[in-house]
Design a protein around this motif. Sequence first.
Motif, short mmCIF file in Angstrom:
data_model
loop_
_atom_site.label_atom_id
_atom_site.label_comp_id
_atom_site.label_asym_id
_atom_site.label_seq_id
_atom_site.Cartn_x
_atom_site.Cartn_y
_atom_site.Cartn_z
N GLY A 299 -23.80 -11.97 -8.84
CA GLY A 299 -22.47 -12.00 -8.23
C GLY A 299 -21.59 -10.83 -8.63
N THR A 300 -22.02 -10.06 -9.63
CA THR A 300 -21.19 -8.94 -10.10
C THR A 300 -21.28 -7.73 -9.19
N LYS A 301 -22.29 -7.67 -8.33
CA LYS A 301 -22.43 -6.51 -7.45
C LYS A 301 -21.94 -6.79 -6.03
N LYS A 302 -21.39 -7.96 -5.80
CA LYS A 302 -20.85 -8.30 -4.48
C LYS A 302 -19.64 -7.42 -4.21
N SER A 303 -19.60 -6.83 -3.04
CA SER A 303 -18.51 -5.91 -2.72
C SER A 303 -17.42 -6.61 -1.92
N ALA A 304 -16.27 -5.94 -1.84
CA ALA A 304 -15.21 -6.40 -0.95
C ALA A 304 -15.71 -6.29 0.48
N LYS A 305 -15.02 -6.98 1.40
CA LYS A 305 -15.53 -7.07 2.78
C LYS A 305 -14.39 -6.85 3.78
N GLY A 306 -14.65 -6.01 4.77
CA GLY A 306 -13.70 -5.82 5.86
C GLY A 306 -12.51 -4.97 5.49
N LEU A 307 -11.49 -5.04 6.33
CA LEU A 307 -10.26 -4.28 6.06
C LEU A 307 -9.59 -4.85 4.81
N LEU A 308 -9.13 -3.96 3.94
CA LEU A 308 -8.55 -4.35 2.66
C LEU A 308 -7.05 -4.07 2.61
N ARG A 309 -6.35 -4.87 1.85
CA ARG A 309 -4.94 -4.62 1.54
C ARG A 309 -4.78 -4.77 0.04
N VAL A 310 -4.06 -3.87 -0.57
CA VAL A 310 -3.76 -3.94 -2.00
C VAL A 310 -2.26 -4.11 -2.15
N GLU A 311 -1.87 -5.10 -2.93
CA GLU A 311 -0.44 -5.35 -3.19
C GLU A 311 -0.18 -5.19 -4.68
N TYR A 312 0.97 -4.65 -5.00
CA TYR A 312 1.40 -4.56 -6.39
C TYR A 312 2.16 -5.83 -6.70
N GLU A 313 1.60 -6.69 -7.55
CA GLU A 313 2.21 -7.97 -7.89
C GLU A 313 2.45 -8.02 -9.39
N GLY A 314 3.71 -8.02 -9.78
CA GLY A 314 4.05 -7.97 -11.20
C GLY A 314 3.64 -6.63 -11.77
N THR A 315 2.73 -6.65 -12.72
CA THR A 315 2.23 -5.40 -13.32
C THR A 315 0.80 -5.11 -12.90
N ASN A 316 0.30 -5.84 -11.89
CA ASN A 316 -1.10 -5.68 -11.48
C ASN A 316 -1.21 -5.38 -10.00
N PHE A 317 -2.30 -4.71 -9.64
CA PHE A 317 -2.67 -4.56 -8.24
C PHE A 317 -3.60 -5.72 -7.89
N VAL A 318 -3.39 -6.32 -6.73
CA VAL A 318 -4.21 -7.44 -6.27
C VAL A 318 -4.85 -7.06 -4.94
N LEU A 319 -6.15 -7.29 -4.83
CA LEU A 319 -6.92 -6.94 -3.63
C LEU A 319 -7.05 -8.15 -2.72
N TYR A 320 -6.77 -7.94 -1.44
CA TYR A 320 -6.98 -8.95 -0.40
C TYR A 320 -7.98 -8.36 0.59
N GLU A 321 -9.04 -9.11 0.88
CA GLU A 321 -10.06 -8.60 1.80
C GLU A 321 -10.03 -9.36 3.12
N GLU A 322 -10.81 -8.86 4.09
CA GLU A 322 -10.90 -9.42 5.44
C GLU A 322 -9.52 -9.60 6.08
N GLN A 323 -8.74 -8.54 6.06
CA GLN A 323 -7.39 -8.56 6.60
C GLN A 323 -7.38 -8.25 8.09
N THR A 324 -6.35 -8.74 8.77
CA THR A 324 -6.14 -8.35 10.16
C THR A 324 -5.65 -6.90 10.16
N ARG A 325 -5.64 -6.27 11.32
CA ARG A 325 -5.18 -4.88 11.42
C ARG A 325 -3.73 -4.78 10.93
N SER A 326 -2.86 -5.71 11.30
CA SER A 326 -1.45 -5.61 10.87
C SER A 326 -1.30 -5.87 9.37
N GLU A 327 -2.08 -6.79 8.81
CA GLU A 327 -2.04 -7.02 7.36
C GLU A 327 -2.54 -5.78 6.61
#
Length: 131
Positions: A61-89
């Motif tokens: 499970g450690t080599k599983k990659s992110a999938k689809g369009l990605l969005r990164v948000e700065y939340e607090g002091t960390n960056f958080v990755l969201y995958e499989e985003q819509t085009r607008s997201e």
Amino acid sequence: MAILSRLADKGFASANVVFGIGSYTYQVVSRDTFGFAMKAIYAEVGGESVDIFKDPATDDGTKKSAKGLLRVEYEGTNFVLYEEQTRSEFEGGALVPVFRDGNLLVDEPLSTIRDRLMDSWQCPAPGSVRF
């Protein structure tokens, strides 16, 4: 040259190929040394969206990659990755396009990039990295 000729015969452009020579050539420093790898995660083929991902059946499970369009948000002091985003997201968030269609969109001096890197990176203590 023979490799590139054979790839061209199959319809591949040489600009789409990356050749590797192995980490042992460079003092055993590899993408795993810093836990970094870059992979394709999305494509548009014939106007259709295609999610690309890696999920090896023989991996833990450690080599599983992110999938689809990605969005990164700065939340607090960390960056958080969201995958499989819509085009607008996907078009929101903290990621900023730097190149598009071969054109440079952000022209920063190397000194600015180096300063940003040094502000965000901590060098491992000598002898703490084990291979």
